[in-house]
Design an enzyme around this catalytic site. Structure first.
Site, mmCIF file in Angstrom:
data_model
loop_
_atom_site.group_PDB
_atom_site.id
_atom_site.type_symbol
_atom_site.label_atom_id
_atom_site.label_comp_id
_atom_site.label_asym_id
_atom_site.label_seq_id
_atom_site.Cartn_x
_atom_site.Cartn_y
_atom_site.Cartn_z
ATOM 1 N N LYS A 1 8.969 12.341 -14.542
ATOM 2 C CA LYS A 1 7.623 12.714 -14.977
ATOM 3 C C LYS A 1 6.574 11.906 -14.231
ATOM 4 O O LYS A 1 5.547 12.409 -13.822
ATOM 5 C CB LYS A 1 7.496 12.515 -16.492
ATOM 6 C CG LYS A 1 6.114 12.842 -17.055
ATOM 7 C CD LYS A 1 5.827 14.327 -16.953
ATOM 8 C CE LYS A 1 4.414 14.690 -17.367
ATOM 9 N NZ LYS A 1 3.964 15.939 -16.718
ATOM 10 N N ARG B 1 4.279 13.112 -29.986
ATOM 11 C CA ARG B 1 2.841 13.340 -30.125
ATOM 12 C C ARG B 1 2.016 12.191 -29.534
ATOM 13 O O ARG B 1 0.795 12.302 -29.396
ATOM 14 C CB ARG B 1 2.471 13.484 -31.608
ATOM 15 C CG ARG B 1 3.128 14.648 -32.310
ATOM 16 C CD ARG B 1 2.785 14.629 -33.790
ATOM 17 N NE ARG B 1 1.370 14.831 -33.995
ATOM 18 C CZ ARG B 1 0.784 16.016 -34.097
ATOM 19 N NH1 ARG B 1 1.518 17.101 -34.033
ATOM 20 N NH2 ARG B 1 -0.503 16.114 -34.283
ATOM 21 N N GLU C 1 9.635 23.541 -8.191
ATOM 22 C CA GLU C 1 10.128 22.334 -8.876
ATOM 23 C C GLU C 1 10.968 22.649 -10.108
ATOM 24 O O GLU C 1 11.828 21.865 -10.482
ATOM 25 C CB GLU C 1 8.994 21.359 -9.199
ATOM 26 C CG GLU C 1 8.106 21.727 -10.348
ATOM 27 C CD GLU C 1 7.072 20.655 -10.683
ATOM 28 O OE1 GLU C 1 7.403 19.468 -10.639
ATOM 29 O OE2 GLU C 1 5.921 21.026 -10.998
ATOM 30 N N HIS D 1 -0.443 33.557 11.289
ATOM 31 C CA HIS D 1 -0.210 32.576 12.351
ATOM 32 C C HIS D 1 1.220 32.041 12.321
ATOM 33 O O HIS D 1 1.485 30.972 12.882
ATOM 34 C CB HIS D 1 -1.223 31.432 12.230
ATOM 35 C CG HIS D 1 -2.639 31.885 12.395
ATOM 36 N ND1 HIS D 1 -3.164 32.246 13.615
ATOM 37 C CD2 HIS D 1 -3.621 32.094 11.492
ATOM 38 C CE1 HIS D 1 -4.425 32.630 13.457
ATOM 39 N NE2 HIS D 1 -4.728 32.540 12.166
ATOM 40 N N LYS E 1 4.908 24.908 -8.731
ATOM 41 C CA LYS E 1 5.482 25.113 -10.061
ATOM 42 C C LYS E 1 6.831 25.817 -9.942
ATOM 43 O O LYS E 1 7.810 25.434 -10.549
ATOM 44 C CB LYS E 1 4.574 25.957 -10.960
ATOM 45 C CG LYS E 1 3.388 25.312 -11.590
ATOM 46 C CD LYS E 1 3.669 24.273 -12.653
ATOM 47 C CE LYS E 1 3.839 22.911 -12.040
ATOM 48 N NZ LYS E 1 2.656 22.093 -11.931
ATOM 49 N N GLU F 1 -0.412 25.535 -5.958
ATOM 50 C CA GLU F 1 0.070 25.126 -7.280
ATOM 51 C C GLU F 1 1.128 26.111 -7.801
ATOM 52 O O GLU F 1 2.140 25.698 -8.377
ATOM 53 C CB GLU F 1 -1.122 25.015 -8.253
ATOM 54 C CG GLU F 1 -0.776 24.668 -9.696
ATOM 55 C CD GLU F 1 -0.072 23.335 -9.894
ATOM 56 O OE1 GLU F 1 0.083 22.561 -8.942
ATOM 57 O OE2 GLU F 1 0.368 23.086 -11.037
ATOM 58 N N CYS G 1 -1.844 12.144 -31.995
ATOM 59 C CA CYS G 1 -1.126 11.002 -32.545
ATOM 60 C C CYS G 1 -0.242 11.517 -33.682
ATOM 61 O O CYS G 1 -0.395 12.654 -34.114
ATOM 62 C CB CYS G 1 -2.088 9.979 -33.130
ATOM 63 S SG CYS G 1 -3.364 9.460 -31.966
ATOM 64 N N ASN H 1 -5.620 10.737 -36.848
ATOM 65 C CA ASN H 1 -5.331 11.540 -35.658
ATOM 66 C C ASN H 1 -6.550 12.423 -35.437
ATOM 67 O O ASN H 1 -6.997 13.091 -36.360
ATOM 68 C CB ASN H 1 -4.076 12.386 -35.931
ATOM 69 C CG ASN H 1 -3.801 13.390 -34.824
ATOM 70 O OD1 ASN H 1 -4.182 13.183 -33.676
ATOM 71 N ND2 ASN H 1 -3.133 14.469 -35.183
ATOM 72 N N GLY H 2 -7.113 12.416 -34.226
ATOM 73 C CA GLY H 2 -8.302 13.233 -33.958
ATOM 74 C C GLY H 2 -9.391 12.392 -33.309
ATOM 75 O O GLY H 2 -9.126 11.269 -32.854
ATOM 76 N N TRP I 1 -1.658 7.898 -29.376
ATOM 77 C CA TRP I 1 -1.932 8.295 -27.995
ATOM 78 C C TRP I 1 -3.419 8.065 -27.833
ATOM 79 O O TRP I 1 -4.242 8.816 -28.364
ATOM 80 C CB TRP I 1 -1.551 9.758 -27.788
ATOM 81 C CG TRP I 1 -1.712 10.209 -26.386
ATOM 82 C CD1 TRP I 1 -2.733 10.961 -25.882
ATOM 83 C CD2 TRP I 1 -0.843 9.940 -25.289
ATOM 84 N NE1 TRP I 1 -2.546 11.172 -24.543
ATOM 85 C CE2 TRP I 1 -1.390 10.557 -24.148
ATOM 86 C CE3 TRP I 1 0.348 9.225 -25.140
ATOM 87 C CZ2 TRP I 1 -0.797 10.498 -22.895
ATOM 88 C CZ3 TRP I 1 0.942 9.165 -23.887
ATOM 89 C CH2 TRP I 1 0.376 9.801 -22.798
HETATM 90 O O1 M6R Z 1 0.874 11.535 -13.011
HETATM 91 P P1 M6R Z 1 0.296 12.145 -11.761
HETATM 92 O O2 M6R Z 1 -0.700 13.225 -12.050
HETATM 93 O O3 M6R Z 1 -0.271 11.111 -10.830
HETATM 94 O O4 M6R Z 1 1.515 12.816 -11.033
HETATM 95 C C1 M6R Z 1 1.381 13.388 -9.755
HETATM 96 C C2 M6R Z 1 2.584 14.220 -9.396
HETATM 97 O O5 M6R Z 1 3.737 13.436 -9.386
HETATM 98 C C3 M6R Z 1 2.779 15.391 -10.390
HETATM 99 O O6 M6R Z 1 1.641 16.194 -10.460
HETATM 100 C C4 M6R Z 1 3.969 16.248 -9.960
HETATM 101 O O7 M6R Z 1 3.692 16.886 -8.762
HETATM 102 C C5 M6R Z 1 4.338 17.247 -11.060
HETATM 103 N N1 M6R Z 1 5.757 17.273 -11.240
HETATM 104 C C6 M6R Z 1 3.884 18.636 -10.754
HETATM 105 O O8 M6R Z 1 4.206 19.531 -11.752
#
Ligand code: M6R
Length: 608
Positions: A603, A27, A488, A504, A485, A481, A2, A100-101, A74
């Site tokens: 996001k 934050r 994207e 395969h 990463k 993963e 926070c 905060n904490g 938060w």
């Molecule tokens: O908020 P969420 O964890 O539900 O989001 C899921 C995906 O949209 C999210 O993980 C997305 O794949 C990210 N951009 C990956 O880095």
């Protein structure tokens, strides 16, 4: 996480406070508030939502006061509602606090304070602290704060005011940052310098266990035992943007490096080492139903889906419960078969992903016990799940999910141990794993030292448009993963696969110099992965490997090796992912991409 701002000066302070917490909005931003001493009384204004919502309701109530405190929240304890927003007042309305904490022993303190006649109007741990201060208050605010802080366990950055002392602010820190800006006839306390630099560039940084008492014209730094601490005035030399980023170039990098701390926050209070048990208070209400679980279905999207795949290994391995992982977007439309004893777990950082939410609703309609593993407190998935576990990893700003992933892995490990101990997992096995889990933040810190090595390797691959990521067992989801990463944020095409699947079909892609990232940590499938590596090398591929420290063989099989400490296999994903995140990051920066806001991505995906 926070943000806190506190001002004591001679100017009307409510705009100063608002502008200050706006600088700290990164934050936390689920609710906000301020309290100002005006006409000898505490005037309080709070609102759920972002700071803009607080600005909408601001009126003359706080317009003239020159001493006040403010907070952007938060949520950790209690949903992001107006009544849970800070500042919190004690039940007499004479003392106000921002915090905060996390106060770990708040439940016991609350019960005791209630038995002493104190009343509460929120679900927060912070309101317990202000009432404890009030209970101990005998006319000396500093003394009451010192006594109260000696009773609390956990972390705090706090600022406290009282209508009885209209010129004074008392602040203290343990585990949550605080600094004091020293201006001309004004002093400002804040969680970071971003809220201060507009007013002064001279500051004093508090250390854990230190307090400060400020008035418009003076400040005094002391310990909880009231011993004066002499502090040096320092110059703040960063730009505002640098401060928000804490010196990092991007939020993604900051969040990667935050993982030792965010993981510690996820684990805090959830491990009973002696008993060899995980403590998951959010599942208490459904523990009997969980004990009867016959099958688990995990639903999620993107990175959260990958953590779910690791969860499948953990839950089957440690709890021996059959587990499947489904894309939420597929699950919701295929009229799933949910028998009695089915538990559905939705994993989501934001708690707002449309597909995951719809899948959760679908599961509930079919009669499943629906759990949530969510970061954002009070988000829709958190509210609609029957029970759940919060990640507590702080706000994640970069679009690429990093610290939420490691916290999801930690919660899934705790969940597997929690369920396993009610089934086949014995005390010693659980204790060993929990012990290793507590060591993970320090181990992640070591792995982060690979960043420079990884940057150099990334530099040599910036022109490669096609990548493969391969792993087996626990490392297969990590391959997925790593590929996600990279694609994207750097826009290079990357595929993640179980290593044995390569032969395969995808092996046809391998040509000279194609980067192929193998996760080749020691464990049950190591020899088989080495064979897969040789298949790639025979076709001219460029092998990069994530391997275990002291593995001398792997060096002869790979162009570059990123080593991680040797840990029990179920915990290795927590370390394996770090070099993969760093590799994606350095490739994206080298390719000139907008790391924190990649093209076409949001996001939180709140549409289908
Ligand atoms: O908020 P969420 O964890 O539900 O989001 C899921 C995906 O949209 C999210 O993980 C997305 O794949 C990210 N951009 C990956 O880095």
């Amino acid at each position: 996480m926070c943000g806190i701002v506190a001002y004591a000066g001679h100017k009307p302070c409510h705009r100063i406070l608002i502008e200050g917490i706006k600088r700290l909005e990164y934050r936390g931003y689920d609710s906000a508030g301020l309290a100002v001493i005006q006409d000898g009384k505490l005037a309080l204004q709070r609102a759920a939502g972002r700071i803009a919502s607080l600005e909408e309701i601001l009126d003359e109530t706080t317009a003239h006061g020159t001493v006040g405190i403010a907070h952007t929240r938060w949520a950790t304890h209690g949903a992001p509602t107006t009544s849970n927003a800070h500042p919190h007042l004690d039940d007499s309305g004479r003392i106000a606090l921002v915090h905060n904490g996390i106060i770990e022993n708040y439940a016991a303190l609350k019960t005791w304070l209630q038995s002493q006649g104190k009343h509460f109007s929120s679900q927060t741990d912070s309101e317990v602290l202000v009432n404890l201060i009030s209970f101990l208050y005998r006319g000396n605010l500093v003394d009451a704060v010192q006594k109260a802080l000696k009773e609390v366990e956990g972390t705090y950055g706090i600022a406290v005011i009282s209508s009885d002392h209209p010129e004074t602010i008392v602040a203290a820190r343990k585990g949550s940052p605080l600094l004091v800006g020293v201006g001309e006839n004004e002093h400002i306390v804040a969680s970071d310098a971003a809220a201060i630099v507009e007013h002064t560039t001279r500051a004093v940084y508090l250390e854990d266990g230190e307090m400060v008492v400020i008035t418009p014209d003076a400040f005094r730094t002391i310990t909880l035992d009231n011993i004066t601490v002499d502090k040096e005035l320092e110059n703040i030399e960063f730009s505002l943007q640098q401060i928000e980023l804490d010196g990092y170039d991007h939020f993604m990098l900051k969040e990667i490096f935050e993982q030792p701390t965010s993981l510690e926050n996820t684990l805090r209070g959830r491990i009973d080492l002696q008993a060899g048990r995980a403590i998951l208070g959010g599942l208490e209400n459904v523990k009997d139903q969980l004990a009867q679980a016959k099958r688990i279905i995990i639903i999620a999207c993107g990175t959260a889906w990958h953590s779910g795949l690791v969860g499948e290994f953990l839950l089957e391995h440690l709890a021996r419960i059959p587990t499947e992982v489904e894309y939420a977007s597929e699950f919701r439309y295929r009229n799933p078969i949910i028998e009695p004893g089915t538990v559905v777990i939705a994993i989501s950082q934001s708690g707002e992903t449309a597909d995951t939410l719809a899948a959760l609703r679908e599961a509930k309609e079919h009669g499943a016990l629906a759990l949530g593993i969510v970061n954002v407190v009070g988000s829709t998935i958190a509210r609609e799940a029957d029970a759940g576990v919060y990640l507590h990893c702080g706000p994640e700003i970069g679009v690429a999910s990093t610290k939420a992933f490691t916290s999801q892995l930690a919660v899934l490990t705790l969940l597997a141990i929690y369920l396993g101990r009610r089934r086949s997992l014995d005390h010693d096995q659980a204790q060993r794993l929990l012990q290793s889990l507590t060591e993970m933040p320090a181990r992640i810190k070591n792995v982060l030292c690979l960043s420079d090595q990884i940057q150099k390797v990334a530099q040599s691959c910036l022109d490669r448009e096609h990548w493969l990521f391969l792993g087996r067992g626990y490392n297969y989801p990590l391959a997925l993963e790593g590929a996600l990463k990279l694609k994207e944020i750097s826009y290079a095409h990357a595929e993640g696969l179980p290593a044995a699947e390569m032969k395969h079909g995808p092996i046809a892609l391998i040509n000279k110099g194609m980067p192929t990232v193998f996760i080749a940590t020691s464990g049950s499938q190591y020899e088989k992965v080495i064979s897969n590596i040789e298949e790639v090398r025979a076709r001219g591929g460029m092998v990069l490997a994530v391997a275990t420290e002291n593995d001398t063989r792997i060096q002869t099989h790979a162009e570059a090796v990123f080593t991680i400490p040797d840990v029990p296999e179920p915990l290795s994903p927590l370390l394996v992912v770090i070099p993969l995140q760093l590799l994606a990051y350095h490739c994206a920066v080298g390719r000139g991409c907008a790391v924190d806001k990649p093209r076409n991505l949001a996001k939180s995906v709140t549409v289908e």
